[in-house]
Structure formats: C-alpha cells, structure tokens
Design an enzyme around this catalytic site. Structure first.
Site, PDB file in Angstrom:
ATOM      1  N   CYS A 113      13.775  -0.977 -26.930  1.00 46.01           N
ATOM      2  CA  CYS A 113      14.100   0.399 -27.322  1.00 46.01           C
ATOM      3  C   CYS A 113      15.431   0.834 -26.725  1.00 46.01           C
ATOM      4  CB  CYS A 113      13.001   1.347 -26.863  1.00 46.01           C
ATOM      5  SG  CYS A 113      11.407   0.932 -27.559  1.00 46.01           S
ATOM      6  N   HIS A 254      15.311   8.227 -24.800  1.00 46.85           N
ATOM      7  CA  HIS A 254      14.495   7.469 -25.745  1.00 46.85           C
ATOM      8  C   HIS A 254      13.141   8.170 -25.853  1.00 46.85           C
ATOM      9  CE1 HIS A 254      12.113   4.588 -27.712  1.00 46.85           C
ATOM     10  NE2 HIS A 254      11.532   4.112 -26.639  1.00 46.85           N
ATOM     11  N   ASN A 284       7.454   7.222 -31.409  1.00 49.82           N
ATOM     12  CA  ASN A 284       8.495   6.372 -30.807  1.00 49.82           C
ATOM     13  C   ASN A 284       9.069   5.471 -31.901  1.00 49.82           C
ATOM     14  OD1 ASN A 284       9.877   4.304 -29.548  1.00 49.82           O
ATOM     15  ND2 ASN A 284       8.290   3.841 -28.036  1.00 49.82           N
TER      16      ASN A 284
END
Ligand code: ACO
Length: 327
Positions: A113, A254, A284
């Site tokens: 990520c 993030h 996410n």
C-alpha cells in the site's frame, strides 16, 4: 535543479457498491463491528471482466485532460503503483500505455500500500534531475480479485479504485517534493501476503483448494507495527525540515484503518482539521488510497499554492514512506 508541480488529477471507482450491510448477508459480520474497528461503511468492487488497467485508464484520462488544458504535451514516463496487476508479466503500466495510446516509458511499483508514495519519490526524482519533464503517476487496484469472501478478517477491509497525478517540471524549484523518509522490514514479509502464485509456491490445484491464492493478513500485528513506526518516522522528517506537526497544512495517510490514523494523529497532536480521510466511503484501496484521498481534499479546497502536504503510506513488505510536498 527544478521543481515539480501537479498539473492534472483524476480518480475513478467502479460503480458496484458493497455496503457493510451487504456483507452481513454473506458472512458472519456486522456493520457495527466493521465500522467500529476500521471506520469503513462501504467499498466499490469491480465487475467480472474489469481489471486494474481499466480503472487506471479512467483515472488517467481525467488527469491527462486537465494537464493538457494547462499545456502539457508529452508524457515521458507512466509509473503505476499496484498490488493487483493485470498480469504477472508484463507490467500493468505497459498495458495502460497501450490503452492510452501515448508514447512513454513504463514502470510498475510493487511495494504494498506504500507503492504510491514510493512512486511519487521516483517520479519527482526523474523530474527534478531533468531526466523527465512530465510523468503520469497512477495508483490503481482491482484488489477485490485477491479477496477470499470466506475470510471475514481480510475481505471486509479492501476496495477497488484508482487515482492519477500528472507531475510536471517547473522552474520554481521550491515546488513539489521537499523531503522524504522510507523504510522496509522484509523480515515481516508474511504479515500481509498472498502465499501462492509466485515463484516460491507456484499456483497449483492444492493451493487453490487451500485458498492460498488470496490475501492473508495478521491484522493485529500490522496495526501494532504501524503505530509503533509511523509517529516516530513522521516526527523525524518534520524535525529534519524544521517543521512542527501543525505547520503541515494537510496530511494524507494511507486509508487502511481509521483507528491507525487517529492513533498517529493523537500521538503527534495533529489538529484533526489538517487530516483528510475517506476510508468510510472507499475502504482500503491499497496503492490507490492516497491519490484518491488527495484528489478529494484538493477538490474540497483544502490546499492552495504554497500549502505543505504530508503523504504517508504503509503496508505489505513491510514498508513505509513519508513525503513532504509543497503545492
Ligand atoms: N466481523 C466480526 N468479527 C470479526 C471479523 C469480522 N469481519 N473479523 C474478525 N472478527 C473477530 C475475530 O474472529 C475475533 O474473535 P474472537 O475474539 O472470538 O477470537 C475478534 O473479532 C477480534 O479479532 P481481531 O483480529 O483481534 O480484531 P482487531 O481488533 O485486531 O481488528 C482489524 C481486526 C480490523 C483487521 C485490525 O487488526 C486492523 O485494522 N489491522 C490493520 C490492518 C491494516 O491496516 N492493514 C493495512 C495494510 S492492508 C494491505 O497492505 C493490502
């Protein structure tokens, strides 16, 4: 030395929305459990036949259109951060180049990520050093294809989407990347991983039966690791640049878990109005979460020329990266 400015922005999410209430119908979970533990209410998921490059294409077209209106002609590089490539070979940035029909070099960044933040550092370095004038930078994920809907611990967390930046060279050398810090702890590679399908454990009938072709995650360990590393690393970067946490105008973290973000924000005593979150809407989206969140913050007028932004990513690897940026 040159500066870097953002000349185009775009995002795209698929139209198929799955709420926590929808998930309650297919697994033993609840909207209350998911929202309280993660801050997620819903996510968008691709239909069959749609892949990461399709999402990247839609976001890129929007960003490129804006950049072209501002006079950007040629793109030298397409850099794409993803963890859910169209193929293992070739790179998804190559597929995207073919779909866009523009002439450019292509490079994928495959760093969990954190990928978009790493890619931002690479793209900025190319532009500042005059090896490139314009870079199309994309974070894109059809990561739902790697979700095991029988595993409630992981499948509730992720969603699909894409965000794109066009980054261009400017003579104003103060614009763009100010500084960065990055790190990896590869001994924790199996905290978030797909056990089968790579060279270590090639895909076979057994790995499919044992569901090893899907993302596995030790969520609690990930949580502990992030909150132990991130505040210290962000503080180091700010101190090095003579900044206090509230000198940063906008924090884009993030979007992995609202409790992780809130813990970092509280530890550093960051004023919450300086933090933009949208995990509630998209879940996410892995390497796409930072460009999607920045796009929305930008559209909501949260930055103006001269604003200082901190982009902070963390994820599989185990990797992390922070970038200080001047608009
Ligand atoms: N619904 C209901 N109950 C659940 C669910 C669910 N979806 N998932 C797990 N549970 C249960 C567990 O079975 C457990 O039950 P038990 O106590 O009877 O054993 C209980 O809830 C608690 O489980 P934990 O895993 O300990 O829950 P935790 O509070 O740690 O929350 C979570 C789990 C949300 C995953 C959290 O650990 C987290 O967010 N971690 C970070 C994940 C992350 O940020 N990943 C980022 C990277 S992702 C990437 O890079 C692709």
């Amino acid at each position: 030395m040159f500066g870097v400015e953002i000349t185009g922005l775009g995002i795209y999410v698929p139209s198929r929305k799955i709420t926590n209430f929808d998930l309650e119908k297919i697994m033993d979970t609840s909207d209350e459990w998911i929202y309280q533990r993660t801050g997620i209410k819903q996510r968008y998921v691709v239909e069959n036949g749609i892949s990461t490059s399709d999402l990247a294409l839609a976001a890129s077209k929007i960003a490129l259109e804006e950049a072209r209106r501002k006079g950007v002609k040629d793109i030298d590089y397409i850099i794409l951060a993803t963890n859910s490539p169209d193929y293992l070979i070739p790179s998804t940035s190559s597929v995207l180049q073919g779909k866009l029909g523009i002439s450019a070099g292509t490079l994928d960044v495959f760093s969990g990520c954190t990928g978009f933040v790493y890619a931002l550092i690479v793209a900025s370095s190319l532009i500042k050093s005059n090896l490139s004038k314009n870079v199309l930078l994309v974070g894109a994920e059809a990561i739902s294809k790697y979700l095991d809907w029988q595993d409630r611990t992981v499948s509730i967390l992720l969603g699909d989407g894409a965000g794109a930046f066009v980054l261009s060279q400017t003579n104003d050398k103060d614009k763009g990347i100010i500084d960065s810090n990055v790190g990896t702890d590869g001994t924790l590679a199996e905290l978030i991983y797909i056990p089968a399908g790579g060279t270590k454990k090639p895909f076979d009938k057994k790995s499919l039966e044992e569901r090893e072709v899907y993302i596995k995650m030790q969520g609690r360990e990930v949580f502990k690791k992030v909150v132990s590393i991130l505040p210290t690393e962000i503080k180091k970067l700010l101190d090095k640049n003579g900044l206090k946490p509230n000198d940063v105008d906008l924090y884009i973290f993030h979007q992995a878990n609202i409790r992780i973000i809130n813990t970092v924000v509280e530890t550093l005593e960051i004023d919450k109005s300086r933090v933009y979150n949208n995990i509630e809407k998209y879940a996410n989206t892995s390497a796409a979460s930072i460009p999607i969140a920045f796009y929305e913050a930008y559209m909501n007028g949260l930055v103006k020329p001269g604003s200082i932004v901190l982009f902070s990513g963390f994820g599989a690897g185990f990797t992390w990266a922070n970038v200080l940026w001047k608009i």
